[in-house]
Design an enzyme around this catalytic site. Sequence first.
Site, short mmCIF file in Angstrom:
data_model
loop_
_atom_site.label_atom_id
_atom_site.label_comp_id
_atom_site.label_asym_id
_atom_site.label_seq_id
_atom_site.Cartn_x
_atom_site.Cartn_y
_atom_site.Cartn_z
N ASP A 90 -7.89 -4.42 -3.70
CA ASP A 90 -9.05 -3.64 -3.22
C ASP A 90 -8.56 -2.20 -3.41
O ASP A 90 -9.20 -1.22 -2.56
CB ASP A 90 -9.14 -3.97 -1.57
CG ASP A 90 -10.42 -3.32 -0.94
OD1 ASP A 90 -11.31 -3.09 -1.92
OD2 ASP A 90 -10.49 -3.14 0.20
N LYS B 158 -11.17 -5.16 -7.21
CA LYS B 158 -12.28 -4.10 -7.09
C LYS B 158 -12.39 -3.45 -8.37
O LYS B 158 -11.29 -2.93 -8.76
CB LYS B 158 -12.10 -3.39 -5.86
CG LYS B 158 -12.86 -1.98 -5.89
CD LYS B 158 -13.08 -1.74 -4.38
CE LYS B 158 -12.18 -0.51 -3.96
NZ LYS B 158 -12.41 -0.44 -2.49
N ASP C 111 0.80 -1.30 0.11
CA ASP C 111 -0.02 0.00 -0.08
C ASP C 111 0.82 1.15 -0.06
O ASP C 111 2.09 1.21 0.22
CB ASP C 111 -0.90 0.08 1.20
CG ASP C 111 -2.15 0.86 0.90
OD1 ASP C 111 -3.14 0.35 0.85
OD2 ASP C 111 -2.08 2.15 0.92
C1 LIG Z 1 -10.19 0.66 0.18
S1 LIG Z 1 -8.87 0.54 0.84
C2 LIG Z 1 -8.12 -0.83 1.44
C3 LIG Z 1 -8.66 -1.38 2.38
C4 LIG Z 1 -8.23 -2.84 2.82
N1 LIG Z 1 -8.54 -3.87 1.88
C5 LIG Z 1 -8.34 -3.36 4.17
O1 LIG Z 1 -9.03 -4.16 4.39
O2 LIG Z 1 -7.80 -2.55 5.41
C6 LIG Z 1 -7.79 1.10 -0.54
C7 LIG Z 1 -6.35 1.32 -0.33
O3 LIG Z 1 -5.84 1.25 -1.59
C8 LIG Z 1 -4.56 2.09 -1.65
N2 LIG Z 1 -3.98 2.41 -2.92
C9 LIG Z 1 -4.56 3.23 -3.68
N3 LIG Z 1 -3.65 3.49 -4.82
C10 LIG Z 1 -2.44 2.74 -4.57
C11 LIG Z 1 -1.34 2.45 -5.33
N4 LIG Z 1 -1.17 3.07 -6.42
N5 LIG Z 1 -0.53 1.72 -4.76
C12 LIG Z 1 -0.43 1.18 -3.63
N6 LIG Z 1 -1.70 1.26 -2.64
C13 LIG Z 1 -2.60 2.11 -3.21
C14 LIG Z 1 -5.07 3.01 -0.59
O4 LIG Z 1 -3.98 3.74 0.03
C15 LIG Z 1 -6.00 2.51 0.21
O5 LIG Z 1 -5.35 2.28 1.53
#
Ligand SMILES: C[S@@+](CC[C@H](N)C(=O)[O-])C[C@H]1O[C@@H](n2cnc3c(N)ncnc32)[C@H](O)[C@@H]1O
Length: 308
Positions: free
Chosen positions: A211, A259, A165
């Site tokens: 996700d 997702k 992440d």
């Molecule tokens: C909905 S949250 C995930 C929640 C996780 N599945 C949980 O149960 O705790 C979406 C995550 O995607 C991450 N994210 C979005 N774009 C990203 C990228 N380019 N690289 C890494 N992480 C990313 C965000 O930082 C965020 O923490």
Amino acid sequence: MSFRATLPSLSHKLPPSSRAWLSRQFRDPYVRARLSYPANYRSRSAFKLIELDQRFKFLQHDDVKTVVDLGAAPGGWSQVVAGKMGWTEQSVAGLAEVMHARAKKKQVEGQARGSFGLKGPEKEPDTGSWSPDVQIDEVDPLRELGLDQDITPPPVGRGTIVAVDLLRIEPIAGVKTLQMDFLSPEADAYINALLPSEPGTEGKADVILSDMAGNFSGNKTADIESSIDICSAVFEFAQRHLRTSKSIGRRQGGVLVLKHFAHPRSVEFRAEKLTPNFGMVHYVKPPASRAGSGEGYWVCTGWKPVTT
Ligand SMILES: C[S@@+](CC[C@H](N)C(=O)[O-])C[C@H]1O[C@@H](n2cnc3c(N)ncnc32)[C@H](O)[C@@H]1O
């Protein structure tokens, strides 16, 4: 003070949108469950994965040894996976049991000392009441309760979980975390370096979860572009790092959970990229996913790549 009790006292100071959000949080059974013992999941999102897995059972096979969790912060999905693979769920429960047993052991030790006329090790017994003829039964109350053995540490799980992440993920037993942008050119090499190369696995993952969601800009076109870019990058990652159903030896093996957001472009993506390369592609809106959100998940099983 409880969470619920603070609502009325704060609510009059908050703008209506925050009040509505708070009120929704208080009523949400998943938020309450998330906070409840013993699961203590870090995110409400954890229940979406639980529901997906209940239906498709992709984490419930012993041959699932390597799982990659993309967009993993704060770590709810990784906690669920770690639990399924024998790491955290048991560790959390195990830890609770250890704490409980320790407390009970202490209590019993206290009672044991009390029953032999001792308040503490420094106090001598009252020798005046002793008679040499009296037989004292040597009952060990700790043994009686099965608490005389050393308490075993939480079990060690199987396999490897790699969680990625942009944000920091607090440690989870059994999970290797990477704080980086998955879309950056170097991400692939970093993740690959963490995938174990056990014989027969080709150093690939059995399950890839995403996700990930970018920050919403409010511009619908830009937001859907960003969502499709993420899906495309995850699909390309799967092409390099997902074990095929043939290699796993199970028709439904080689699973991608992705997702996405409802949009005609998403439908095209599914038809072009997912359908030809997996045995089955299911669209799922798990009950834990809020009705008002456009998000949904593709659960793709049986990876049999035809495009390279
Ligand atoms: C909905 S949250 C995930 C929640 C996780 N599945 C949980 O149960 O705790 C979406 C995550 O995607 C991450 N994210 C979005 N774009 C990203 C990228 N380019 N690289 C890494 N992480 C990313 C965000 O930082 C965020 O923490």
